[in-house]
Design an enzyme around this catalytic site. Structure first.
Site, PDB file in Angstrom:
ATOM      1  N   TYR A  81       0.830  -1.205   0.000  1.00  0.00           N
ATOM      2  CA  TYR A  81       0.000   0.000   0.000  1.00  0.00           C
ATOM      3  C   TYR A  81       0.866   1.258   0.000  1.00  0.00           C
ATOM      4  CZ  TYR A  81      -4.423  -2.389   0.839  1.00  0.00           C
ATOM      5  OH  TYR A  81      -5.531  -3.171   0.705  1.00  0.00           O
ATOM      6  N   CYS A 188       3.883   0.580   2.600  1.00  0.00           N
ATOM      7  CA  CYS A 188       4.766  -0.474   2.080  1.00  0.00           C
ATOM      8  C   CYS A 188       4.916  -1.641   3.048  1.00  0.00           C
ATOM      9  CB  CYS A 188       6.126   0.106   1.709  1.00  0.00           C
ATOM     10  SG  CYS A 188       6.018   1.427   0.475  1.00  0.00           S
TER      11      CYS A 188
END
Length: 230
Positions: A81, A188
Site C-alpha cells: 500500500y 509499504c
C-alpha cells in the site's frame, strides 16, 4: 552532466493540478503500448494526485488501516500500500528496458539511485535498505529504536510494472504532503519506521525545485544502457 543518447528522445511532461488516478493510469498504459510498438518515445510524467491509497500486487488487507478515509485503487504495480496526495511528486516513468538492459533488479536499483541523486541536490543523504525498496533518511534527532539503532523515515516509494519490457508506474517523493494521511495505511507494509518529507526535514523546497533536480539527476542514474550498480 554527462550526455547520453538514451535521453535524447525522452519526453518530459508536467501535468498541472491534481491528476485523476484512473484516467491518468489509462493514459499511461496507452503510452506504454505506443512505446512498445515503436510509435512513441520514452516518457517521464511529473504530477500530483488527489488524496488516495493504491494497493500493489503484494498488498496485505491488514495494512489498510482506514479503508474509508480515501479512495483505494488496485494499482497492478509491485509493492504494497502507498499513499498519493497533494504535495507529493509522483513520477510515472515509461522507459524501454529493451534499450536499457532487461534487468528488473538493476532497473529498481537505478530508480533508487535517481532519487538519491535528486535528494543530494538539497543536501539530503538518501539511503537504500536491504529488503526494503525505496529511499530512506536516518533521523538521529529522534529517540533511537528499542534496539538502540537510529530511527529511519521513508522519503520516497518505488513501485513499477513492466509490459513488453517497457516500465510504467514509477516513484513518489514526499515534498510537502500531509504526513497524517499516511496513517490510514501501513506504508509499504513496514510498521517499525515512519515517513518524512523534504519540508518535514526543514527544507523550504518547492515542487518546481524537485522537478528541476529530477531532470538534472536523470542522466546520472540512467545515462547508460548497463546497470549503474555501486
Amino acid at each position: 552532466m554527462t550526455h547520453s543518447p538514451l535521453a535524447d528522445n525522452l519526453e518530459w511532461k508536467i501535468l498541472p493540478g491534481l491528476s485523476d488516478y484512473e484516467s491518468t493510469r489509462a493514459a499511461m498504459e496507452t503510452r506504454v503500448a505506443e512505446i512498445a510498438a515503436g510509435h512513441a518515445p520514452e516518457a517521464i510524467w511529473l504530477l500530483e494526485h488527489p488524496p488516495l491509497y493504491t494497493a500493489g500486487t503484494s498488498a496485505r488487507p491488514d495494512d489498510l488501516v482506514a479503508p474509508n478515509r480515501f479512495p483505494v485503487y488496485s494499482a497492478g504495480r509491485g509493492g504494497q500500500y502507498t499513499y498519493h496526495g497533494p504535495g507529493q511528486r509522483v513520477v510515472y516513468a515509461m522507459l524501454d528496458l529493451n534499450m536499457r538492459g532487461r534487468d528488473v533488479r538493476c532497473f529498481v536499483h537505478d530508480m533508487e539511485a535517481w532519487v538519491i541523486a535528486t535528494l543530494a541536490e538539497f543536501g539530503i543523504r538518501g539511503e537504500r535498505r536491504t529488503g526494503r525498496v525505496g529511499v530512506w533518511v536516518t533521523r538521529p534527532e529522534k529517540p533511537p529504536q528499542p534496539d538502540g539503532s537510529a530511527r529511519e523515515d521513508k522519503i520516497a516509494a518505488i513501485g513499477i510494472k513492466l509490459r513488453r519490457w517497457v516500465s510504467f508506474h514509477g516513484l513518489s517523493i514526499n515534498v510537502e504532503p500531509d504526513l497524517t494521511h499516511f496513517e490510514g495505511i501501513i506504508p509499504c507494509g513496514i510498521r517499525e519506521h515512519g515517513v518524512t518529507s523534504l519540508v518535514d526535514l526543514g527544507l523550504p523546497v518547492t515542487m518546481e525545485d524537485v522537478d528541476l533536480a529530477l531532470q538534472r539527476s536523470f542522466t546520472q542514474a540512467f545515462g547508460s544502457a548497463t546497470c549503474a550498480k555501486d
